[in-house]
Scaffold this motif. Structure first.
Motif, mmCIF file in Angstrom:
data_model
loop_
_atom_site.group_PDB
_atom_site.id
_atom_site.type_symbol
_atom_site.label_atom_id
_atom_site.label_comp_id
_atom_site.label_asym_id
_atom_site.label_seq_id
_atom_site.Cartn_x
_atom_site.Cartn_y
_atom_site.Cartn_z
ATOM 1 N N LEU A 106 48.452 -44.161 7.669
ATOM 2 C CA LEU A 106 48.938 -45.255 8.098
ATOM 3 C C LEU A 106 50.029 -45.569 9.465
ATOM 4 O O LEU A 106 49.384 -46.162 10.186
ATOM 5 C CB LEU A 106 50.109 -45.547 7.330
ATOM 6 C CG LEU A 106 49.445 -45.993 5.977
ATOM 7 C CD1 LEU A 106 50.481 -46.255 4.479
ATOM 8 C CD2 LEU A 106 48.162 -47.415 5.768
ATOM 9 N N SER A 107 50.270 -44.699 9.948
ATOM 10 C CA SER A 107 50.886 -44.070 11.517
ATOM 11 C C SER A 107 49.259 -44.651 12.325
ATOM 12 O O SER A 107 49.919 -45.038 13.129
ATOM 13 C CB SER A 107 51.437 -43.176 11.649
ATOM 14 O OG SER A 107 50.731 -41.881 11.297
ATOM 15 N N ILE A 108 48.519 -44.059 12.425
ATOM 16 C CA ILE A 108 47.041 -44.078 12.715
ATOM 17 C C ILE A 108 47.104 -45.537 13.137
ATOM 18 O O ILE A 108 47.328 -45.750 14.105
ATOM 19 C CB ILE A 108 46.347 -43.259 12.380
ATOM 20 C CG1 ILE A 108 46.499 -41.869 12.749
ATOM 21 C CG2 ILE A 108 44.599 -43.269 13.360
ATOM 22 C CD1 ILE A 108 44.900 -40.691 12.163
ATOM 23 N N LYS A 109 47.247 -46.327 11.619
ATOM 24 C CA LYS A 109 46.974 -47.791 11.900
ATOM 25 C C LYS A 109 47.699 -47.806 12.711
ATOM 26 O O LYS A 109 47.206 -49.340 12.895
ATOM 27 C CB LYS A 109 46.508 -48.032 10.112
ATOM 28 C CG LYS A 109 46.082 -49.133 9.990
ATOM 29 C CD LYS A 109 45.927 -49.503 8.356
ATOM 30 C CE LYS A 109 46.243 -51.285 8.741
ATOM 31 N NZ LYS A 109 46.226 -51.509 7.063
ATOM 32 N N LYS A 110 48.950 -48.440 12.049
ATOM 33 C CA LYS A 110 49.666 -48.948 13.117
ATOM 34 C C LYS A 110 49.949 -48.402 14.304
ATOM 35 O O LYS A 110 49.651 -49.778 15.535
ATOM 36 C CB LYS A 110 50.998 -48.409 12.632
ATOM 37 C CG LYS A 110 52.502 -48.981 13.395
ATOM 38 C CD LYS A 110 53.288 -48.707 13.023
ATOM 39 C CE LYS A 110 55.210 -48.648 13.598
ATOM 40 N NZ LYS A 110 56.079 -48.641 13.810
ATOM 41 N N GLN A 114 48.846 -51.827 17.343
ATOM 42 C CA GLN A 114 49.190 -52.273 19.040
ATOM 43 C C GLN A 114 48.356 -51.730 20.260
ATOM 44 O O GLN A 114 47.794 -52.539 20.972
ATOM 45 C CB GLN A 114 50.433 -50.798 18.878
ATOM 46 C CG GLN A 114 51.537 -51.215 17.547
ATOM 47 C CD GLN A 114 52.492 -49.589 18.141
ATOM 48 O OE1 GLN A 114 52.298 -48.568 18.372
ATOM 49 N NE2 GLN A 114 53.651 -50.222 17.625
ATOM 50 N N ILE A 115 47.576 -50.916 19.834
ATOM 51 C CA ILE A 115 46.388 -51.334 21.466
ATOM 52 C C ILE A 115 45.755 -51.499 21.491
ATOM 53 O O ILE A 115 45.430 -52.736 22.194
ATOM 54 C CB ILE A 115 45.192 -49.667 20.814
ATOM 55 C CG1 ILE A 115 46.222 -48.003 21.137
ATOM 56 C CG2 ILE A 115 44.691 -49.399 21.485
ATOM 57 C CD1 ILE A 115 45.848 -47.226 20.475
ATOM 58 N N LEU A 116 45.111 -51.951 20.217
ATOM 59 C CA LEU A 116 44.583 -53.606 19.446
ATOM 60 C C LEU A 116 44.713 -55.162 20.174
ATOM 61 O O LEU A 116 44.478 -55.501 20.737
ATOM 62 C CB LEU A 116 43.666 -54.136 17.984
ATOM 63 C CG LEU A 116 42.424 -53.103 17.337
ATOM 64 C CD1 LEU A 116 42.355 -53.083 16.350
ATOM 65 C CD2 LEU A 116 41.728 -52.682 18.543
ATOM 66 N N GLU A 117 45.990 -54.744 19.600
ATOM 67 C CA GLU A 117 46.652 -56.107 20.297
ATOM 68 C C GLU A 117 46.754 -56.451 21.669
ATOM 69 O O GLU A 117 47.343 -57.402 22.402
ATOM 70 C CB GLU A 117 48.705 -55.957 20.105
ATOM 71 C CG GLU A 117 48.797 -56.739 18.877
ATOM 72 C CD GLU A 117 50.346 -56.336 18.738
ATOM 73 O OE1 GLU A 117 51.554 -56.859 19.874
ATOM 74 O OE2 GLU A 117 50.745 -56.688 17.112
ATOM 75 N N GLU A 132 37.282 -50.699 13.423
ATOM 76 C CA GLU A 132 36.103 -50.498 12.633
ATOM 77 C C GLU A 132 37.819 -49.708 11.594
ATOM 78 O O GLU A 132 37.881 -49.320 10.369
ATOM 79 C CB GLU A 132 35.047 -49.640 12.651
ATOM 80 C CG GLU A 132 34.060 -49.036 11.374
ATOM 81 C CD GLU A 132 32.783 -48.128 12.082
ATOM 82 O OE1 GLU A 132 32.369 -47.672 11.274
ATOM 83 O OE2 GLU A 132 33.174 -49.051 13.301
ATOM 84 N N ILE A 133 38.108 -48.189 12.154
ATOM 85 C CA ILE A 133 39.302 -47.573 11.334
ATOM 86 C C ILE A 133 40.500 -47.919 10.897
ATOM 87 O O ILE A 133 40.412 -47.659 10.136
ATOM 88 C CB ILE A 133 39.272 -46.485 12.966
ATOM 89 C CG1 ILE A 133 38.626 -45.928 13.552
ATOM 90 C CG2 ILE A 133 40.908 -45.834 12.120
ATOM 91 C CD1 ILE A 133 37.736 -44.382 12.579
ATOM 92 N N VAL A 134 40.969 -49.406 11.438
ATOM 93 C CA VAL A 134 41.887 -50.023 10.620
ATOM 94 C C VAL A 134 41.481 -50.386 9.345
ATOM 95 O O VAL A 134 41.621 -50.505 8.376
ATOM 96 C CB VAL A 134 42.389 -51.239 11.893
ATOM 97 C CG1 VAL A 134 43.230 -51.867 10.689
ATOM 98 C CG2 VAL A 134 43.061 -50.248 12.564
ATOM 99 N N LYS A 141 43.606 -47.317 1.592
ATOM 100 C CA LYS A 141 44.786 -47.625 0.865
ATOM 101 C C LYS A 141 44.968 -48.377 -0.255
ATOM 102 O O LYS A 141 45.487 -48.348 -1.409
ATOM 103 C CB LYS A 141 45.434 -48.859 1.980
ATOM 104 C CG LYS A 141 47.668 -49.081 1.444
ATOM 105 C CD LYS A 141 48.084 -48.187 1.516
ATOM 106 C CE LYS A 141 49.929 -48.449 1.374
ATOM 107 N NZ LYS A 141 50.197 -47.412 0.396
ATOM 108 N N GLU A 142 43.945 -49.198 -0.318
ATOM 109 C CA GLU A 142 43.158 -50.458 -1.514
ATOM 110 C C GLU A 142 42.793 -49.234 -2.736
ATOM 111 O O GLU A 142 43.578 -49.666 -4.061
ATOM 112 C CB GLU A 142 42.916 -51.070 -1.678
ATOM 113 C CG GLU A 142 43.237 -52.122 -0.167
ATOM 114 C CD GLU A 142 42.143 -53.764 -0.195
ATOM 115 O OE1 GLU A 142 41.032 -53.241 -1.285
ATOM 116 O OE2 GLU A 142 42.323 -54.332 0.897
ATOM 117 N N HIS A 143 42.588 -48.509 -2.454
ATOM 118 C CA HIS A 143 41.766 -47.700 -3.676
ATOM 119 C C HIS A 143 42.787 -46.426 -3.674
ATOM 120 O O HIS A 143 42.497 -45.956 -4.815
ATOM 121 C CB HIS A 143 40.344 -46.811 -2.984
ATOM 122 C CG HIS A 143 39.098 -48.504 -3.250
ATOM 123 N ND1 HIS A 143 38.824 -49.349 -3.868
ATOM 124 C CD2 HIS A 143 39.417 -49.519 -1.917
ATOM 125 C CE1 HIS A 143 37.991 -50.361 -3.662
ATOM 126 N NE2 HIS A 143 37.954 -50.382 -2.871
#
Length: 154
Positions: A106-110, A114-117, A132-134, A141-143
């Motif tokens: 989840l910290s990688i996703k965050k 931020q990079i994508l923004e 794609e990674i996000v 996370k859902e599963h």
């Protein structure tokens, strides 16, 4: 399998584990120590046994054991009247390990969000890769809760 053959295979796997952790940024000796503690039938090793078994210097072993202990990968026990430390893999609840892994993901996703923004071209190759990674992390996370329930009910 004969005991000599098994011992040879165990030592080969220790080297493979050392390479695995080396590729993930660990010192090669750290990976080999973790491998020794994971693979061998003997589950606890003294400092002297570790240096002898892996043929490593005492100073290297001391530094790496301290680092692995601080990271929470290993721990030691002592025996009353014996000054030696007996090192072993830190055994913890499997779900706690998954929770920690999930926090890292989840910290990688965050970070990727931020990079994508900040990306001007939202359709660039890097942007597509990060998206794609996000998305994969979001599906994970859902599963994960379903996985935990299924495992507990098993």
């Amino acid at each position: 399998m004969k005991s000599e053959e098994r011992l040879l295979k165990q030592k080969q796997i220790i080297e493979e584990i050392g390479k695995f952790f080396d590729k993930r940024g660990f010192q090669p000796i750290a990976g080999r120590i973790l491998g020794l503690l994971m693979v061998m039938d003997k589950e606890q090793f003294t400092f002297e046994e570790i240096t002898e078994e892996l043929q490593i210097s005492k100073s290297s072993a001391s530094n790496v054991l301290r680092m692995l202990e601080i990271r929470g990968d290993i721990e030691y026990t002592t025996i009353s009247g014996d000054r030696k430390r007996y090192y072993h893999i830190k055994r913890q609840n499997a779900f706690e390990m998954f929770d920690e892994f999930e926090k890292q993901i989840l910290s990688i996703k965050k970070l990727f969000l931020q990079i994508l923004e900040l990306k001007e071209d939202k359709n660039s190759l890097n942007s597509s890769f990060f998206n794609e990674i996000v998305n994969l992390i979001s599906i994970h996370k859902e599963h994960i809760q379903e996985f935990k329930k299924a495992y507990k009910n098993n």
